[in-house]
Motif scaffolding. Structure first.
Motif, mmCIF file in Angstrom:
data_model
loop_
_atom_site.group_PDB
_atom_site.id
_atom_site.type_symbol
_atom_site.label_atom_id
_atom_site.label_comp_id
_atom_site.label_asym_id
_atom_site.label_seq_id
_atom_site.Cartn_x
_atom_site.Cartn_y
_atom_site.Cartn_z
ATOM 1 N N HIS A 8 0.856 -1.180 0.000
ATOM 2 C CA HIS A 8 0.000 0.000 0.000
ATOM 3 C C HIS A 8 0.896 1.236 0.000
ATOM 4 C CE1 HIS A 8 -2.837 -3.020 1.237
ATOM 5 N NE2 HIS A 8 -3.817 -2.152 1.388
ATOM 6 N N PHE A 9 0.535 2.210 -0.818
ATOM 7 C CA PHE A 9 1.304 3.450 -0.888
ATOM 8 C C PHE A 9 0.400 4.631 -0.582
ATOM 9 C CE2 PHE A 9 3.460 0.460 -3.735
ATOM 10 C CZ PHE A 9 4.714 0.454 -3.163
ATOM 11 N N GLN A 10 0.992 5.677 0.017
ATOM 12 C CA GLN A 10 0.251 6.891 0.367
ATOM 13 C C GLN A 10 0.988 8.097 -0.186
ATOM 14 O OE1 GLN A 10 1.592 9.312 2.542
ATOM 15 N NE2 GLN A 10 3.398 8.164 3.121
ATOM 16 N N ASN A 11 0.237 9.176 -0.333
ATOM 17 C CA ASN A 11 0.811 10.417 -0.852
ATOM 18 C C ASN A 11 0.404 11.589 0.031
ATOM 19 O OD1 ASN A 11 2.099 12.305 -2.399
ATOM 20 N ND2 ASN A 11 0.748 12.123 -4.155
ATOM 21 N N PHE A 25 -0.498 -2.848 -6.723
ATOM 22 C CA PHE A 25 -0.418 -2.204 -5.410
ATOM 23 C C PHE A 25 -1.754 -1.566 -5.067
ATOM 24 C CE2 PHE A 25 0.682 0.773 -8.691
ATOM 25 C CZ PHE A 25 0.091 1.965 -8.321
ATOM 26 N N MET A 26 -1.828 -1.042 -3.859
ATOM 27 C CA MET A 26 -3.001 -0.290 -3.411
ATOM 28 C C MET A 26 -2.578 1.149 -3.151
ATOM 29 S SD MET A 26 -5.545 -2.559 -3.032
ATOM 30 C CE MET A 26 -6.690 -2.066 -1.779
ATOM 31 N N CYS A 27 -3.407 2.081 -3.574
ATOM 32 C CA CYS A 27 -3.212 3.492 -3.243
ATOM 33 C C CYS A 27 -4.240 3.840 -2.178
ATOM 34 C CB CYS A 27 -3.401 4.379 -4.476
ATOM 35 S SG CYS A 27 -3.213 6.151 -4.095
ATOM 36 N N VAL A 28 -3.772 4.511 -1.111
ATOM 37 C CA VAL A 28 -4.677 4.911 -0.031
ATOM 38 C C VAL A 28 -4.897 6.421 0.005
ATOM 39 C CG1 VAL A 28 -4.006 2.914 1.335
ATOM 40 C CG2 VAL A 28 -2.910 5.103 1.768
ATOM 41 N N GLY A 29 -4.240 7.150 -0.892
ATOM 42 C CA GLY A 29 -4.340 8.611 -0.870
ATOM 43 C C GLY A 29 -3.434 9.159 0.215
ATOM 44 N N ALA A 30 -3.958 10.018 1.050
ATOM 45 C CA ALA A 30 -3.204 10.538 2.192
ATOM 46 C C ALA A 30 -3.383 9.579 3.364
ATOM 47 C CB ALA A 30 -3.708 11.926 2.554
ATOM 48 N N ASN A 31 -2.611 9.772 4.410
ATOM 49 C CA ASN A 31 -2.766 8.939 5.600
ATOM 50 C C ASN A 31 -4.118 9.192 6.255
ATOM 51 O OD1 ASN A 31 -0.330 7.502 5.604
ATOM 52 N ND2 ASN A 31 0.753 9.182 6.591
ATOM 53 N N PRO A 32 -4.720 8.168 6.890
ATOM 54 C CA PRO A 32 -5.984 8.361 7.591
ATOM 55 C C PRO A 32 -5.847 9.475 8.625
ATOM 56 C CG PRO A 32 -5.444 6.036 7.429
ATOM 57 C CD PRO A 32 -4.246 6.802 6.949
ATOM 58 N N PHE A 34 -7.469 11.176 6.336
ATOM 59 C CA PHE A 34 -7.653 11.891 5.062
ATOM 60 C C PHE A 34 -7.455 10.991 3.861
ATOM 61 C CE2 PHE A 34 -6.012 14.882 8.274
ATOM 62 C CZ PHE A 34 -7.149 15.655 8.412
ATOM 63 N N ASP A 35 -7.534 9.678 4.074
ATOM 64 C CA ASP A 35 -7.357 8.727 2.981
ATOM 65 C C ASP A 35 -8.613 8.667 2.114
ATOM 66 O OD1 ASP A 35 -8.746 7.589 5.129
ATOM 67 O OD2 ASP A 35 -8.014 5.569 4.715
ATOM 68 N N HIS A 36 -8.469 8.027 0.971
ATOM 69 C CA HIS A 36 -9.619 7.756 0.104
ATOM 70 C C HIS A 36 -9.842 6.250 0.102
ATOM 71 C CE1 HIS A 36 -6.911 6.306 -3.048
ATOM 72 N NE2 HIS A 36 -6.379 7.495 -3.249
ATOM 73 N N PRO A 37 -10.914 5.739 -0.528
ATOM 74 C CA PRO A 37 -11.066 4.281 -0.588
ATOM 75 C C PRO A 37 -9.775 3.650 -1.111
ATOM 76 C CG PRO A 37 -13.005 5.352 -1.470
ATOM 77 C CD PRO A 37 -11.984 6.438 -1.231
ATOM 78 N N HIS A 38 -9.324 2.602 -0.457
ATOM 79 C CA HIS A 38 -8.081 1.946 -0.848
ATOM 80 C C HIS A 38 -8.331 1.198 -2.147
ATOM 81 C CE1 HIS A 38 -6.531 2.057 3.566
ATOM 82 N NE2 HIS A 38 -7.070 3.198 3.175
ATOM 83 N N VAL A 39 -7.684 1.666 -3.210
ATOM 84 C CA VAL A 39 -7.965 1.168 -4.548
ATOM 85 C C VAL A 39 -6.794 0.344 -5.070
ATOM 86 C CG1 VAL A 39 -7.201 3.347 -5.597
ATOM 87 C CG2 VAL A 39 -8.665 1.841 -6.887
ATOM 88 N N PHE A 40 -7.117 -0.837 -5.626
ATOM 89 C CA PHE A 40 -6.117 -1.710 -6.228
ATOM 90 C C PHE A 40 -5.772 -1.180 -7.612
ATOM 91 C CE2 PHE A 40 -5.052 -5.338 -8.970
ATOM 92 C CZ PHE A 40 -3.941 -5.824 -8.293
ATOM 93 N N PHE A 76 2.813 2.897 2.806
ATOM 94 C CA PHE A 76 1.807 3.015 3.876
ATOM 95 C C PHE A 76 1.961 1.849 4.837
ATOM 96 C CE2 PHE A 76 -2.558 2.007 5.396
ATOM 97 C CZ PHE A 76 -2.745 3.119 6.162
ATOM 98 N N ASP A 77 2.063 2.137 6.129
ATOM 99 C CA ASP A 77 2.165 1.128 7.172
ATOM 100 C C ASP A 77 0.904 1.181 8.006
ATOM 101 O OD1 ASP A 77 2.870 -0.678 9.131
ATOM 102 O OD2 ASP A 77 4.517 0.528 9.928
#
Length: 80
Positions: A8-11, A25-32, A34-40, A76-77
């Motif tokens: 999982h990666f975040q920005n 991979f999965m994109c989570v957007g920003a860290n919770p 403020f994340d978005h739906p975790h998308v494959f 993302f951890d």
């Protein structure tokens, strides 16, 4: 990548592009929170893919390990 965990990666820092060492991979957007739906995301035969939620451009870099990113710190951890 069957049989292995999908990274999982975040920005959170708002980078325009992130280089990663995997094509699935999965994109989570920003860290919770403020994340978005975790998308494959699967790059397939391409070397770049844009997240449909946050518009982060991910670039495949075969020189990177699964947990490496350029810029650093975008893995993302969930335990963090």
């Amino acid at each position: 990548m069957a049989g292995s965990a999908i990274p999982h990666f975040q920005n959170t820092s708002g980078h325009e592009a992130i280089e990663i060492g995997v094509k699935e991979f999965m994109c989570v957007g920003a860290n919770p929170p403020f994340d978005h739906p975790h998308v494959f995301i699967d790059m397939g035969d391409e070397n770049e893919r844009v997240c449909p939620y946050c518009s982060t451009l991910y670039r495949y870099n075969p020189a990177l390990k699964v947990s490496d990113t350029k810029p650093e710190g975008c893995l993302f951890d969930e335990a963090a």
